[in-house]
Write a protein that holds these residues in place. Structure first.
Motif, short mmCIF file in Angstrom:
data_model
loop_
_atom_site.label_atom_id
_atom_site.label_comp_id
_atom_site.label_asym_id
_atom_site.label_seq_id
_atom_site.Cartn_x
_atom_site.Cartn_y
_atom_site.Cartn_z
N UNK A 108 0.82 -1.20 0.00
CA UNK A 108 0.00 0.00 0.00
C UNK A 108 0.86 1.26 0.00
N UNK A 109 1.93 1.24 0.78
CA UNK A 109 2.82 2.40 0.83
C UNK A 109 3.56 2.58 -0.50
N UNK A 110 3.95 1.49 -1.11
CA UNK A 110 4.60 1.58 -2.43
C UNK A 110 3.66 2.22 -3.44
N UNK A 111 2.44 1.76 -3.48
CA UNK A 111 1.46 2.30 -4.43
C UNK A 111 1.21 3.78 -4.16
N UNK A 112 1.22 4.17 -2.89
CA UNK A 112 1.03 5.59 -2.56
C UNK A 112 2.17 6.44 -3.10
N UNK A 113 3.40 5.94 -2.98
CA UNK A 113 4.55 6.69 -3.47
C UNK A 113 4.52 6.80 -4.99
N UNK A 114 4.09 5.76 -5.67
CA UNK A 114 3.94 5.84 -7.13
C UNK A 114 2.93 6.93 -7.49
N UNK A 115 1.85 6.99 -6.76
CA UNK A 115 0.80 7.97 -7.05
C UNK A 115 1.25 9.39 -6.75
N UNK A 116 1.96 9.57 -5.63
CA UNK A 116 2.34 10.92 -5.21
C UNK A 116 3.62 11.41 -5.88
N UNK A 117 4.54 10.49 -6.23
CA UNK A 117 5.85 10.90 -6.74
C UNK A 117 6.26 10.05 -7.95
N UNK A 118 5.49 10.07 -9.01
CA UNK A 118 5.80 9.18 -10.14
C UNK A 118 7.15 9.46 -10.79
N UNK A 119 7.55 10.71 -10.90
CA UNK A 119 8.81 11.01 -11.55
C UNK A 119 10.01 10.56 -10.73
N UNK A 120 9.88 10.54 -9.42
CA UNK A 120 10.97 10.03 -8.59
C UNK A 120 11.02 8.52 -8.66
N UNK A 121 9.91 7.86 -8.37
CA UNK A 121 9.89 6.40 -8.36
C UNK A 121 10.28 5.85 -9.73
N UNK A 122 9.79 6.47 -10.79
CA UNK A 122 10.05 5.97 -12.13
C UNK A 122 11.49 6.09 -12.57
N UNK A 123 12.25 6.96 -11.94
CA UNK A 123 13.65 7.17 -12.34
C UNK A 123 14.64 6.78 -11.25
N UNK A 124 14.16 6.10 -10.23
CA UNK A 124 15.01 5.81 -9.08
C UNK A 124 15.66 4.44 -9.24
N UNK A 125 16.93 4.43 -9.61
CA UNK A 125 17.64 3.17 -9.82
C UNK A 125 17.69 2.38 -8.51
N UNK A 126 17.26 1.13 -8.58
CA UNK A 126 17.16 0.29 -7.41
C UNK A 126 15.73 0.06 -6.97
N UNK A 127 14.80 0.90 -7.43
CA UNK A 127 13.38 0.69 -7.13
C UNK A 127 12.87 -0.54 -7.88
N UNK A 128 11.86 -1.24 -7.35
CA UNK A 128 11.33 -2.43 -8.03
C UNK A 128 10.87 -2.10 -9.46
#
Length: 342
Positions: A72-92
Motif C-alpha cells: 500500500x505504501x509503495x502504491x502511494x509513493x507511485x501515485x504521489x511521486x511518479x517522476x521520482x519512483x520511475x527514475x530511481x535506480x534500485x526501485x522495483x
C-alpha cells in the motif's frame, strides 16, 4: 620546436572536426547541449516527506528502502511521486513501469510510449527528454543487454519508423529477436546526447555526464537482482561507455561504429568486462581521425588491432546504423555476446 608541435596538434584537431562534418553531410547543429544531471525531477518534494535521499543513496540502499515498505505504501509513493519512483535506480521494476506510465500520461507529449505492451523503465522529461525501455522479462531473464545510443537520440527520436535500426528502441527489438526469451534487452537513452555534428560530438563533456548516469543505472540493475549485462555502445555512446567502463557493472562492453572510447587500449579502460568492437567498412565513422587533441576527438579506434578488443565481424552491415539489421553477421555476433552475458 614547441610552437611547431602545438601547430601540428591544432591542425589535427581541425582535421578531426572537418572529417566529422564531411562524413555526416555537414555541420547540422550550432547549439551546445546542457547535460541533465542530478537526482530525478520532484526529488525536493520527495525529500521533504523524510524519504530516502535520491542523490545520496546507492541503488542497493534504494532497493532495501522499498523492501521495507508495504504494498500500500509503495502504491502511494507511485501515485504521489511518479517522476521520482520511475527514475530511481534500485526501485522495483514493476513500480517503475507503473510510475512512468503515470508520468508519461501527465506529460502528454509521448503518447506512443503509453502503448500497453511497452515497459518504460525510466522517463525524465527534463531537457529533450530521456527514456529507458525494457524488451522481455527483466525479473526472470537469464541474460540482460543494454543499448547505449549515440548522437541525436532523445525521448522524441527514441523510436522512429525511418532508420529503425539507428534508434535504441529499434536496436533493442532486433537484438531481442535474435536472442530469444531468456534475454531481456534495455534500450537506454538515459543521458543528454549531442545534437548533430559539432563541438559536443567531438568532445567528451556530455559523455562524462552520461557515464555517471550509465554506471548508476547498471548498479540499479544489480540491485534488483538482474544479471550483469552486456552493454552495446553505438557511436558517441561508446565514448560514454569508455568513460564509465572502470565503474560499470557489466559482463561485456561492445563498441560499434565508434569514434573512440577515450582510451588507448582495452586494458586502459580498467574493466574486468570482456571488451568487443565492430565496425563495418562503409561506416562514415571510419573517416574520423582517431586522435584526441586538446580535448577534441576520442582517441584510438576500438576496432583497430592495436586497441586489443575482441572483434565482431560486421562486413555485411551497411552504413553507420546498419549493425542491427536482421540477417547481418554483426547482429548474429551481438546475439552470441548477449546470450553469454551474466
Amino acid at each position: 620546436m614547441q610552437r611547431s608541435h602545438r601547430f601540428r596538434r591544432t591542425l589535427a584537431a581541425v582535421a578531426l572536426v572537418a572529417a566529422m562534418v564531411a562524413g555526416t553531410a555537414g555541420w547540422v547543429s550550432a547549439d551546445a547541449q546542457t547535460p541533465v544531471t542530478g537526482p530525478p525531477p520532484g526529488s525536493a518534494a520527495w525529500r521533504s516527506e523524510g524519504l530516502i535521499d535520491p542523490a545520496g543513496s546507492t541503488p542497493h540502499q534504494v532497493a532495501a528502502f522499498f523492501r521495507g515498505l508495504s504494498p500500500e505504501r509503495r502504491a502511494e509513493l507511485v501515485r504521489r511521486h511518479p517522476l521520482v519512483v520511475g527514475n530511481l535506480d534500485g526501485a522495483p521494476v514493476a513500480l517503475r513501469y507503473a510510475a512512468n506510465r503515470a508520468a508519461l500520461a501527465a506529460d502528454g507529449r509521448f503518447g506512443r510510449l503509453l502503448a500497453p505492451v511497452r515497459q518504460i523503465l525510466a522517463f525524465d522529461p527534463r531537457g529533450r527528454g530521456q527514456v529507458a525501455e525494457v524488451y522481455g522479462d527483466l525479473g526472470r531473464a537469464r541474460h540482460v543487454a543494454v543499448i547505449v545510443p549515440g548522437s541525436d537520440i532523445d525521448a522524441g527520436s527514441f523510436d522512429r519508423k525511418n532508420d529503425p535500426y539507428g534508434t535504441p528502441a529499434g536496436m533493442a527489438r532486433s537484438l531481442r529477436g535474435e536472442t530469444g526469451p531468456d534475454t531481456a534487452v534495455v534500450a537506454w537513452a538515459g543521458y543528454t546526447t549531442p545534437v548533430g555534428v559539432g563541438v559536443d560530438a567531438a568532445t567528451g563533456g556530455l559523455a562524462e555526464a552520461g557515464a555517471e548516469r550509465l554506471a548508476r543505472f547498471a548498479d540499479g540493475l544489480d540491485a534488483v537482482g538482474a544479471p550483469d549485462p552486456a552493454v552495446f555502445c553505438h557511436s558517441y555512446g561508446s565514448v560514454v561507455c569508455g568513460l564509465a567502463a572502470a565503474r560499470l557493472d557489466a559482463a561485456d562492453i561492445v563498441a560499434f561504429g565508434s569514434p573512440g572510447m577515450r582510451a588507448d587500449s582495452a586494458a586502459e579502460l580498467g574493466t574486468s568486462a570482456r571488451v568487443w568492437a565492430a565496425k563495418d567498412p562503409t561506416d562514415w565513422v571510419g573517416r574520423v581521425p582517431n586522435v584526441e587533441v586538446l580535448g577534441v576527438g576520442h582517441g584510438v579506434d576500438p576496432a583497430s588491432a592495436s586497441f586489443g578488443a575482441r572483434r565482431i565481424a560486421a562486413d555485411d552491415a551497411v552504413g553507420h546504423t546498419g549493425y542491427f539489421v536482421p540477417g547481418t553477421e554483426s547482429l548474429r555476433g551481438f546475439g552470441v555476446v548477449a546470450r553469454e552475458a551474466g
